[in-house]
Every structure is written in structure tokens, then in C-alpha cells.
Design a protein around this motif. Structure first.
Motif, PDB file in Angstrom:
ATOM      1  N   ASP A 159      -4.162   2.455 -26.113  1.00 20.29           N
ATOM      2  CA  ASP A 159      -5.469   2.726 -25.544  1.00 20.29           C
ATOM      3  C   ASP A 159      -6.078   3.798 -26.023  1.00 20.29           C
ATOM      4  O   ASP A 159      -5.513   4.799 -26.261  1.00 20.29           O
ATOM      5  N   ARG A 160      -7.401   3.683 -25.986  1.00 21.98           N
ATOM      6  CA  ARG A 160      -8.187   4.982 -26.565  1.00 21.98           C
ATOM      7  C   ARG A 160      -8.163   6.085 -25.741  1.00 21.98           C
ATOM      8  O   ARG A 160      -8.746   7.291 -26.341  1.00 21.98           O
ATOM      9  N   ALA A 161      -8.054   6.044 -24.378  1.00 24.60           N
ATOM     10  CA  ALA A 161      -8.064   7.202 -23.582  1.00 24.60           C
ATOM     11  C   ALA A 161      -6.610   7.957 -23.613  1.00 24.60           C
ATOM     12  O   ALA A 161      -5.679   7.437 -23.950  1.00 24.60           O
ATOM     13  N   ALA A 162      -6.694   9.156 -23.119  1.00 27.72           N
ATOM     14  CA  ALA A 162      -5.321   9.850 -23.191  1.00 27.72           C
ATOM     15  C   ALA A 162      -5.019   9.911 -21.608  1.00 27.72           C
ATOM     16  O   ALA A 162      -3.732   9.611 -21.401  1.00 27.72           O
ATOM     17  N   TYR A 174      -6.088   8.432 -17.447  1.00 32.57           N
ATOM     18  CA  TYR A 174      -7.043   7.764 -16.591  1.00 32.57           C
ATOM     19  C   TYR A 174      -6.828   8.432 -15.275  1.00 32.57           C
ATOM     20  O   TYR A 174      -5.989   8.908 -14.862  1.00 32.57           O
ATOM     21  N   GLY A 206      -1.514  12.525 -27.200  1.00 29.56           N
ATOM     22  CA  GLY A 206      -1.129  11.214 -26.535  1.00 29.56           C
ATOM     23  C   GLY A 206      -0.090  11.762 -25.514  1.00 29.56           C
ATOM     24  O   GLY A 206       1.108  11.851 -25.801  1.00 29.56           O
ATOM     25  N   SER A 229     -12.067   8.055 -17.348  1.00 33.27           N
ATOM     26  CA  SER A 229     -11.018   8.430 -18.602  1.00 33.27           C
ATOM     27  C   SER A 229     -11.464   9.674 -19.329  1.00 33.27           C
ATOM     28  O   SER A 229     -12.510   9.971 -19.191  1.00 33.27           O
ATOM     29  N   TYR A 230     -10.319  10.120 -19.853  1.00 35.77           N
ATOM     30  CA  TYR A 230     -10.451  11.192 -20.650  1.00 35.77           C
ATOM     31  C   TYR A 230      -9.795  11.303 -22.080  1.00 35.77           C
ATOM     32  O   TYR A 230      -8.738  10.556 -22.125  1.00 35.77           O
ATOM     33  N   ARG A 231     -10.455  11.950 -22.947  1.00 33.52           N
ATOM     34  CA  ARG A 231      -9.863  11.917 -24.156  1.00 33.52           C
ATOM     35  C   ARG A 231      -9.813  13.430 -24.813  1.00 33.52           C
ATOM     36  O   ARG A 231     -10.534  14.247 -24.517  1.00 33.52           O
ATOM     37  N   ALA A 281      -7.878  16.568 -31.845  1.00 31.20           N
ATOM     38  CA  ALA A 281      -7.106  16.090 -30.692  1.00 31.20           C
ATOM     39  C   ALA A 281      -5.537  16.854 -30.543  1.00 31.20           C
ATOM     40  O   ALA A 281      -4.561  16.479 -30.909  1.00 31.20           O
ATOM     41  N   HIS A 335     -14.688  14.654 -22.711  1.00 34.86           N
ATOM     42  CA  HIS A 335     -13.584  15.321 -23.528  1.00 34.86           C
ATOM     43  C   HIS A 335     -12.871  16.625 -22.872  1.00 34.86           C
ATOM     44  O   HIS A 335     -13.443  17.028 -22.192  1.00 34.86           O
ATOM     45  N   THR A 390     -14.044  18.855 -18.199  1.00 36.51           N
ATOM     46  CA  THR A 390     -14.424  18.310 -19.282  1.00 36.51           C
ATOM     47  C   THR A 390     -15.789  18.790 -19.813  1.00 36.51           C
ATOM     48  O   THR A 390     -16.300  19.275 -19.187  1.00 36.51           O
TER      49      THR A 390
END
Length: 346
Positions: A144-147, A149, A198, A187-189, A194, A247, A242
Motif C-alpha cells: 500500500d502506498r500509505a503508511a 490509515y 513502513g 491516509s498518511y504518508r 521517508a 504527509h 500533517t
């Protein structure tokens, strides 16, 4: 509709410790010993069953237990137990208000697609989960692209069609046979390079106002790099802070530990409680506490072993209202007084 509706329809029960199987009781910690323990005896309507293919059932082999959290008010009147399989994840919301009779209802976790006009199942193992006020935060897997949810427990949807599909179907909405679906609201990234590669584990420190979020990564056994841990501030709504593009802001603090296979983290003021898997033949893990004065680990038995925690360790969740630390091993939910944890550390 909120999670209270799921609880009103809670028609599955957990077995008390005396009625658990021998294997389930063996999975419990040796020291400190659990003072409360309950077992999932199978979720009626197993995957592939015509009754309810979307919830874990008597055939639980396809479903893996994950993180656990006490309710958003910091009590243990309601517990959230996460389960996942390759293509779906869900939460058993457990009504624990009567310690002699725990009942639960099931909700599938979902993520919006097609501009919010449809949803898909969250296809990630839920290895970390915290519940603060009305917000349930869960980890997302590598695919998943998100870190992370976020789910709002006041926004539970009722599935109107009972089928194996997920999302919009002819005649209404389906949740793979589950009676309820809980869609993500955010959702959060990680930002920049980075700094959050993860998350594998989440913990909530309720000793501060607002509470703060602890995040750990998972480093496999044999890897020589340290495991990183972070602490993030949460807003008054229980959501992470965020930037304008969702982010995560930089963490308030960052730490490292030489321990690998960290499965559960719980910060409480200046103390950190950490559970890790060890690869021991009996599957038992370790539990220790780190604070400014150093580290101490729970020990037990005549040989003073450090392999005293539960088998297949999972997340840690603290209920200040009762002073209990909750966790999950396999299909067994259990609680240990935090004072007993401190007494077992040496």
C-alpha cells in the motif's frame, strides 16, 4: 452509524480461559501471568463459507490475528481485535463491559476508490492499531502506498448485500459477507526521505494530553541494522499532525534499539514497553521496559529465562482506567496489570 451499532449486533462470544484449548492457554505469558484471558473459538461463517465469507470463521487458517487496542476513552469496556488475510482485513469489536461474557461484532476495513464512489478492502496485515477518542489508526502493508490509515468509529456502514464481493454491487453495497464496513477517512504518508519506512507497530501514550503516537519498524532477525522507533504528536481530534498534502510532520523524537523482530511498543511517559518475537522453539517472546535508567526484562522459571511473554507477540495497549495492559496471541485476548509487568522486570 457508529461502532455502538456493531456492538448491539454482537452475536458471537469469546470463551473464558477455562474453556480455551490447551494450546490457547499455553500461548499466554508465563510471567507476568494474565489475570484475564478470552479465546476466539472461531468466527461463524468461515472464509469460503456460504454463510459469511468476509469474516474469520471456524476455518481461521486463512485469517491471521493482528493488533489489539482498548477503546478510545482509555477503558477496556470495548476492545478492538484486528485480523487479516491476503486480500482483506477487519476488526472484531468486542463488548467487554461484562467480564464474564464478552461478545463481538465484525466490520470489514475498507479504503475509498474511484473518487469516493466505491471502496475496496484494506489488503494489509494490521500489525499496529491504536484507538484514540473516535479515531482508529492502523498500519498499512508494503503493498500500500500509505503508511497509516485513519478510521472514524462513528462512520460505520451497514452492508446491504450479502456476497463475496467488496464495494458497490447490483442492489447496493457488499463487504465480502461481513455485516458492517468501516471505511477509512484519511491516509498518511511519510514526508521527504521517508523517515517512516513502513510502520509495523503502533502504541499510544495516554499519559500526555493530547496523547502521542509511538511507531516502530520491523527489522528481521539476523539483520545488523538497529530498529527505529518514533514518537509523534496527535491533534485534539486524535489524528496525526500533517502538512497540507497529508504527509506526516517530523516526529517529536526518534530512538533506536538493537533488538530485532519488535512486535509491540507502548510508551508511557519516559518509559517504553517493548514486546519482541525471539524465534524460540516454543514461540515465546520477550517483554522489557526501557527508561532513562536503563532496561529491564521480564524473567521467569528456575533458569531465570527471558522467554516469558506470550507466543507470537503482538501489539500492546494500555487501559489507564483499569491499569491493565492488553495484548493478543493467536486467537487469545489477555490482560496483565501494568504493575505486575513492572514487578516481573529485572
Amino acid at each position: 452509524m457508529g461502532v455502538d451499532r456493531v456492538l448491539r449486533g454482537a452475536d458471537h462470544t469469546l470463551a473464558s480461559a477455562d474453556d480455551c484449548t490447551g494450546a490457547q492457554r499455553h500461548a499466554l505469558p508465563v510471567a507476568p501471568a494474565a489475570t484475564r484471558a478470552y479465546c476466539f473459538t472461531g468466527f461463524p461463517g468461515a472464509p469460503g463459507s456460504p454463510d459469511s465469507p468476509g469474516s474469520p470463521g471456524d476455518d481461521t487458517a486463512a485469517w491471521r490475528p493482528g493488533a489489539v487496542s482498548v477503546s478510545g476513552d482509555g477503558t477496556a469496556r470495548v476492545l478492538a481485535s484486528a485480523w487479516s488475510r491476503g486480500d482483506a482485513a477487519g476488526v472484531a469489536f468486542v463488548d467487554a463491559s461484562d467480564p464474564d461474557h464478552l461478545a463481538y461484532g465484525w466490520a470489514l476495513l475498507a479504503v475509498a476508490v474511484d473518487g469516493g464512489r466505491d471502496y475496496r478492502a484494506l489488503a494489509s496485515p494490521v500489525t499496529g492499531m491504536v484507538w484514540d477518542r473516535d479515531t482508529l489508526l492502523v498500519t498499512a502493508g508494503e503493498r500500500d502506498r500509505a503508511a497509516l490509515y485513519a478510521f472514524d468509529v462513528r462512520r460505520v456502514l451497514r452492508a446491504s448485500v450479502d456476497s463475496a464481493a467488496v464495494g458497490r454491487v447490483p442492489g447496493g453495497w457488499s463487504a465480502a459477507g461481513a455485516p458492517f464496513v468501516l471505511p477509512a477517512v484519511a491516509s498518511y504518508r511519510p514526508a521527504g526521505d521517508a523517515h517512516l519506512p513502513g510502520p509495523a507497530g503502533l502504541g499510544l501514550d495516554r499519559s500526555s494530553t493530547p496523547a502521542s503516537l509511538a511507531v516502530s519498524e520491523r527489522v528481521p532477525a539476523g539483520d545488523e541494522r538497529p530498529t527505529r522507533l518514533w514518537r509523534y504528536r496527535l491533534g485534539v481530534d486524535g489524528l496525526p499532525l500533517t502538512d497540507p498534502v497529508s504527509h506526516l510532520t517530523a516526529p517529536d523524537a526518534a530512538y533506536t534499539t538493537k533488538a530485532t523482530e519488535v512486535r509491540g511498543v507502548l510508551p508511557y511517559g519516559s518509559r517504553w514497553y517493548v514486546a519482541r518475537a525471539t524465534g524460540a522453539s516454543d514461540g515465546r517472546g520477550m517483554l522489557w521496559r526501557q527508561d532513562p535508567d536503563g532496561s529491564q526484562v521480564a524473567r521467569c522459571g528456575a533458569d531465570d529465562t527471558r522467554l516469558c511473554w506470550s507466543e507470537a507477540p503482538q501489539s500492546l495497549s494500555y487501559a489507564p482506567g483499569t491499569g491493565e495492559l492488553w495484548s493478543q496471541s493467536g486467537g487469545t485476548l489477555f490482560a496483565v496489570p501494568l504493575a505486575a509487568v513492572d514487578s516481573a522486570l529485572r
